[in-house]
Write a protein that holds these residues in place. Structure first.
Motif, PDB file in Angstrom:
ATOM      1  N   ARG B   8     -11.317 -26.303  77.417  1.00  0.00           N
ATOM      2  CA  ARG B   8     -12.597 -26.204  76.402  1.00  0.00           C
ATOM      3  C   ARG B   8     -13.015 -27.666  75.726  1.00  0.00           C
ATOM      4  NH1 ARG B   8     -11.149 -21.814  72.431  1.00  0.00           N
ATOM      5  NH2 ARG B   8     -12.974 -22.250  71.246  1.00  0.00           N
ATOM      6  N   LEU B   9     -11.929 -28.450  75.400  1.00  0.00           N
ATOM      7  CA  LEU B   9     -12.293 -29.912  74.987  1.00  0.00           C
ATOM      8  C   LEU B   9     -12.814 -30.680  76.113  1.00  0.00           C
ATOM      9  CD1 LEU B   9     -11.981 -31.478  72.659  1.00  0.00           C
ATOM     10  CD2 LEU B   9      -9.696 -32.443  73.508  1.00  0.00           C
ATOM     11  N   LEU B 120      -9.243 -40.070  73.536  1.00  0.00           N
ATOM     12  CA  LEU B 120      -9.219 -38.749  73.066  1.00  0.00           C
ATOM     13  C   LEU B 120      -8.760 -37.679  73.724  1.00  0.00           C
ATOM     14  CD1 LEU B 120     -10.449 -37.476  70.320  1.00  0.00           C
ATOM     15  CD2 LEU B 120     -12.534 -36.810  71.502  1.00  0.00           C
ATOM     16  N   VAL B 123      -4.729 -38.286  73.783  1.00  0.00           N
ATOM     17  CA  VAL B 123      -4.306 -37.755  72.629  1.00  0.00           C
ATOM     18  C   VAL B 123      -4.202 -36.177  72.630  1.00  0.00           C
ATOM     19  CG1 VAL B 123      -4.475 -37.657  70.154  1.00  0.00           C
ATOM     20  CG2 VAL B 123      -5.065 -39.604  71.232  1.00  0.00           C
ATOM     21  N   ASP B 124      -4.958 -35.464  72.932  1.00  0.00           N
ATOM     22  CA  ASP B 124      -5.203 -34.199  73.295  1.00  0.00           C
ATOM     23  C   ASP B 124      -4.334 -33.515  74.220  1.00  0.00           C
ATOM     24  OD1 ASP B 124      -6.635 -31.282  73.140  1.00  0.00           O
ATOM     25  OD2 ASP B 124      -6.837 -31.802  75.026  1.00  0.00           O
ATOM     26  N   PHE B 126      -1.534 -35.181  75.004  1.00  0.00           N
ATOM     27  CA  PHE B 126      -0.076 -35.414  74.442  1.00  0.00           C
ATOM     28  C   PHE B 126       0.291 -34.288  73.277  1.00  0.00           C
ATOM     29  CE2 PHE B 126       2.907 -38.179  71.817  1.00  0.00           C
ATOM     30  CZ  PHE B 126       3.717 -38.310  73.004  1.00  0.00           C
ATOM     31  N   ALA B 127      -0.806 -34.265  72.401  1.00  0.00           N
ATOM     32  CA  ALA B 127      -0.661 -33.142  71.239  1.00  0.00           C
ATOM     33  C   ALA B 127      -0.149 -31.833  71.736  1.00  0.00           C
ATOM     34  CB  ALA B 127      -1.875 -33.312  70.093  1.00  0.00           C
ATOM     35  N   ARG B 128      -0.832 -31.537  72.741  1.00  0.00           N
ATOM     36  CA  ARG B 128      -0.587 -30.046  73.359  1.00  0.00           C
ATOM     37  C   ARG B 128       0.905 -29.791  73.900  1.00  0.00           C
ATOM     38  NH1 ARG B 128      -5.899 -27.398  75.048  1.00  0.00           N
ATOM     39  NH2 ARG B 128      -7.020 -28.424  73.625  1.00  0.00           N
ATOM     40  N   PRO B 131       5.191 -33.161  71.332  1.00  0.00           N
ATOM     41  CA  PRO B 131       6.183 -33.651  71.466  1.00  0.00           C
ATOM     42  C   PRO B 131       7.067 -34.107  70.425  1.00  0.00           C
ATOM     43  CG  PRO B 131       4.152 -35.014  71.247  1.00  0.00           C
ATOM     44  CD  PRO B 131       3.898 -33.720  71.070  1.00  0.00           C
ATOM     45  N   PHE B 365      -1.567 -49.052  63.216  1.00  0.00           N
ATOM     46  CA  PHE B 365      -1.084 -48.125  64.082  1.00  0.00           C
ATOM     47  C   PHE B 365       0.255 -48.153  64.618  1.00  0.00           C
ATOM     48  CE2 PHE B 365      -0.378 -46.416  68.382  1.00  0.00           C
ATOM     49  CZ  PHE B 365      -0.984 -44.726  68.236  1.00  0.00           C
ATOM     50  N   ASP B 372       6.640 -43.185  61.501  1.00  0.00           N
ATOM     51  CA  ASP B 372       6.428 -41.805  61.849  1.00  0.00           C
ATOM     52  C   ASP B 372       7.935 -41.205  62.530  1.00  0.00           C
ATOM     53  OD1 ASP B 372       4.469 -40.710  60.592  1.00  0.00           O
ATOM     54  OD2 ASP B 372       3.112 -40.896  62.207  1.00  0.00           O
TER      55      ASP B 372
END
Lengths: 249, 383, 314
Positions: B8-9, B120, B123-124, B126-128, B131, B365, B372
């Motif tokens: 969807r993204l 973007l 990042v998406d 990777f976020a999914r 990690p 960053f 982090d």
């Protein structure tokens, strides 16, 4: 103590905006010999109004869009975007407001528009993050109850989730507004009309009297706005207390 | 998943990604501050290559819509991003060969749009993968290596921002040193003061509200206001204390910026120290006291280690905040990357602004990502 | 009446509720007992469709709940959970009135109903009504939770560990209140608990659930007297079963004609209470009276002991 703080803040702000000449004796020692003591290239009242207008113009859409996004990613339909949204918010926080402001200039030229764009963009993140925390923080048992009594998803959002998330949402708006007040000050370096003009004028003409006037006024306004939000948050957090105030009044 | 679904993204981002090749890829200026002339890929590489690029973009979009495995998506997106950047550099070189000597080439809107969408989506993906610290560290290292290789290779040397850098290499290194001193120096000073202060008000409840209120008040003051108003007392000190003046303390410059950043740093450090120690479970504190630990032993062996992740979170907040705010210091002559930003604004030289913004954002960053990771690895350890 | 037909819920291929079929009669309280992970909460939530079944169906008074719109189905079924899930930003009165409000009752009727329920639960409307959940004690919050569930006069009340968060003394009182209210209203109740004693005390029928299935489903006496599986026996407990059995039956069931000396026992009291009284006062028969103190007859020790035997007396 609190009352004293309000009186000092409101008094200082009001006096600086409406009767700047009152401060001439205090500021005289800081001004260069023979130089102007009170900023007179524009009225402080006009600059204050313009400053607040910049913040308003940016914060209203910022709040609406950030809230809409936070609501979207906390619905089942948008849940798959949640990890991405959080990671993006996390990365976005590392962009300094000045960077956003500076990069808006090539896009939109000088003046009000790049400043509003920068305030708007930078305002999204704290509101989004806090709204997300607020909406996700609604206890599971409360959500279960809301479904079990037969609320529609819309009723759940409006009647239960939003009111419970409200204190944190307001907290996010407060953070964004305080940052916006500060960034709007820097906006005068890109020719937006704001109180930063007074400070910058003081810095460039080596006149600490201007710096102090502008600095104290912006500081007072920021703290005042911060405190007003504090009251709103208190009201949102303690329905019991406000109910009592309302019935008494 | 019982049936294949489109991503969807990717569907949302397909339109900007497809539009990007049609928008200007480059901005060509006869000199560094003239208005840019928007040029497409075709102007640099010729129509066939531009058409191939558009076709490639279409293929990429289709692949992104159908591919759902995050690892594969990441590889594909990284390759696409690398290709885009290489083409930018090559295109800039071609355009400059044909142009006047003072001409400058910058990335255009189409490039920024495509790069933004690709990042973007990266990042998406990777976020999914949700990690853990190890893959995040690996990705960070890979990104750093890629950026270093890119900058070292000279692929981007023909871009205007690189030209700005070459003109100011010495000033850039000085600015880097100043920026680091401003951001990290004020942080270390705030740590030295804030940590003991936090521990003290954690134990003396009556002091909590006044101290935290005062620090919140300071944080609320707009940065220019605080920076500017500190000039006055510091100028007075410089004028009246010869030793201070000899130590380099002046009304404008590094000193007021350092003091302002130090003041801004105090709130997160003090508040998180209090919160971190508060969060030590009472049973643990009681057990420590029960087995005969002294107050100092309890602090060193139990309370501080348990509060460490929260205190590190404050370090992250403070450093990211300081790196950003240090740019404002340029307005009072403190040096740092802000110098380029405000000079760039003054000259309407976008590439000079970028020369200040890019390293600031990269530094913030990097600091945030490293901290982090440190925080995550502390949280992963068995208690 | 609630009918459950081959009801199944699987998560990722693993059945959590596995083909359960049962009937819960109108006006009764069925207690579903099981340890955590047995599927009891999932089963309960399929009745008001907080969880959608993977297979099978639920009928309430003959109507398939899958055909009733979720929202109106839930508005017609009361639901009480362990933490009560009171809406923290609303007063107790507004919490109670939530379903009537959603149903669009007029304000005056909602107010009257709220007051009525607070009275029924022995709470002072003027004092408790305007309080917020954080201002309530555990017992008060629990009663508000029950009142909220009953507000729109549901035929069916679902309760998931409703007394789990209460300390023992208040729990007893809450359980007694539930029994009283149920008699008064005739509501059909399905209650989930991990506590066999609670189930035995409250239930007209008991379902022992394990690994998504009913191991045994029947009246409390059967569960105690003849556990169907070692698991059920384990839950009931090996020791003291006779006394548990006696605790389930009222004195009125063993009434005989005759005379006896000393303080009388109420016909509604349990046989175990009567036996305890006999041991304490050294008597072997007690006079039995009804609620108004009218003599009904006697109960004898031999009859009580016979009632507590493993096999019922011939």
């Amino acid at each position: 103590m609190t009352a004293l703080r309000w009186i000092v803040l409101v008094g200082m702000t009001g006096a600086l905006v409406l009767f700047p000449a009152l401060f001439e004796p205090v500021l005289r020692p800081f001004a260069p010999a023979g130089g102007p003591v009170i900023y007179d290239r524009a009225t402080l009242a006009g600059l204050t109004a313009s400053h607040l207008m910049l913040v308003m113009l940016a914060m209203v859409p910022s709040t609406l869009i950030a809230l809409a996004l936070a609501i979207l990613v906390t619905r089942p339909a948008g849940a798959e975007f949640l990890p991405t949204a959080r990671m993006l918010a996390n990365i976005g926080q590392t962009f300094p407001p000045v960077a956003v402001l500076a990069l808006s200039v090539p896009l939109l030229g000088f003046g009000t528009r790049p400043t509003v764009l920068a305030l708007f963009l930078y305002g999204l993140l704290p509101i989004f993050e806090n709204a997300l925390a607020g909406l996700r923080g609604v206890p599971g048992s409360v959500l279960l109850s809301a479904r079990a009594v037969g609320m529609t998803p819309r009723q759940m959002l409006v009647q239960v989730e939003m009111p419970l998330a409200l204190p944190l949402i307001l907290e996010g708006i407060r953070i964004s507004v305080v940052i916006a007040l500060s960034t709007a000050t820097i906006g005068s370096t890109v020719a937006a009309r704001s109180l930063g003009e007074v400070i910058i004028a003081g810095l460039t003409s080596n006149n600490p009297a201007f710096v102090i006037q502008g600095g104290v006024l912006t500081g007072c306004i920021a703290v005042l706005v911060y405190d007003v939000f504090g009251l709103l948050i208190l009201a949102a957090r303690r329905p019991a207390a406000t109910a009592r105030i309302r019935s008494r009044g | 998943m019982p049936r294949p679904r489109i991503d969807r993204l990717s569907a949302v981002l397909a339109l900007p990604l497809l539009a990007a090749p049609a928008l200007s890829a480059f901005g060509l200026r006869p000199n560094r501050i003239a208005q840019p002339q928007a040029l497409g890929w075709a102007e640099a590489f010729g129509a066939p290559t531009a058409a191939a690029l558009a076709a490639g973009t279409l293929l990429l979009v289709v692949a992104l819509l159908l591919l759902r495995r995050p690892g594969l998506r990441m590889l594909l997106l990284a390759a696409a991003l690398a290709g885009l950047i290489l083409m930018l550099g090559r295109g800039a070189a071609i355009l400059l060969e044909q142009a006047a000597p003072a001409a400058r080439v910058s990335p255009g809107l189409g490039f920024w749009l495509a790069a933004g969408v690709l990042v973007l989506l990266l990042v998406d993906a990777f976020a999914r993968m949700q990690p853990g610290p190890a893959p995040r560290a690996a990705l960070l290292a890979a990104t750093l290596a890629a950026v270093a290789a890119l900058l070292g290779s000279g692929v981007l040397a023909d871009l205007s921002v690189a030209a700005e850098f070459r003109l100011r290499a010495a000033a850039f290194h000085k600015a880097t040193a100043d920026h680091l001193v401003l951001a990290f120096g004020s942080f270390l000073a705030a740590l030295a003061v804030g940590l003991p202060a936090g521990l003290a008000i954690q134990r003396h409840r009556a002091l909590r509200a006044p101290v935290l209120n005062l620090l919140t008040l300071i944080q609320t003051i707009p940065s220019i206001a605080l920076f500017g108003m500190l000039i006055v007392p510091l100028a007075w000190i410089a004028a009246h204390v010869p030793a201070a003046a000899e130590a380099g303390i002046r009304g404008i410059g590094m000193a007021p910026a350092l003091v302002a950043l130090f003041l801004y740093s105090l709130l997160p450090i003090v508040a998180n120290t209090v919160a971190g120690v508060d969060a030590v479970p009472p049973a643990v504190a009681e057990a420590a006291a029960g087995m005969g630990m002294t107050g100092a032993q309890r602090l060193r062996m139990v309370e501080l280690p348990l509060a460490l992740p929260v205190i590190l979170a404050a370090a992250r907040i403070v450093l990211v905040q300081n790196i950003g705010l240090a740019t404002v210091g340029a307005l009072i002559g403190s040096g740092g990357y802000g110098t380029f930003i405000f000079q760039g604004i003054g000259q309407t030289a976008t590439d000079l602004i970028l020369l200040g913004v890019l390293p600031t954002v990269a530094l913030a960053f990097l600091t945030s990502a490293v901290l982090d990771l440190v925080i995550a690895s502390f949280r992963m350890q068995p208690p | 009446m609630i009918e459950i037909e081959a009801l199944t819920k699987t998560y990722g291929g693993r059945p959590v509720v596995d083909g359960v079929t049962a009937r819960f009669a109108r006006g009764t309280l069925t207690a579903i007992v099981g340890s955590s992970g047995s599927g009891k909460t999932t089963l309960l939530r399929m009745i008001n469709r907080l969880v959608e079944p993977s297979a099978g169906r639920v009928l309430i008074d003959g109507k398939d709940v899958a055909r009733i719109p979720e929202v109106s189905l839930r508005q017609g079924i009361g639901y009480v959970i362990q933490g009560y899930g009171l809406f923290p930003h609303w007063t107790a009165a507004r919490n109670i009135g939530v379903v009537p409000t959603l149903l669009g009752w007029p304000r005056s009727r909602i107010k009257a109903r709220t007051q009525e329920l607070l009275h029924m639960l022995q709470l002072d409307p003027a004092e408790i009504g305007p309080r917020y959940p954080h201002q309530l004690s555990g017992g008060q919050a629990q009663r508000i939770g029950v009142a909220r569930a009953l507000a729109a006069r549901p035929e069916v009340l679902l309760m998931d560990e409703p007394f789990g968060a209460l300390d023992p003394l208040i729990r007893r009182q809450a359980q007694r209140d539930l029994t009283r209210i149920r008699r008064q209203l005739g509501t059909t109740v399905v209650l989930v608990t991990h506590d066999m004693n609670e189930a035995l005390y409250l239930g007209d029928a008991i379902a022992v659930m394990r690994d998504g299935r009913f191991e045994q489903f029947g009246p409390p006496e059967d569960i105690v007297r003849a556990p169907a599986t070692p698991f059920v026996a384990d839950l009931v407990g090996e020791t003291g079963r006779a006394l548990r059995l006696l605790a389930l039956k009222p004195v009125g069931t063993l009434l005989r004609a005759g005379q006896a000396q000393g303080d009388p026992v109420d016909a509604a009291a349990s046989l175990s209470d009567a036996l305890a009284e006999m041991i304490w006062t050294g008597r072997d028969r007690l006079p039995v009276v009804d609620g108004r103190g009218q003599g009904l007859g006697i109960v004898t020790r031999d009859d009580i002991l016979a009632a507590g035997r493993q096999a019922p007396p011939a």
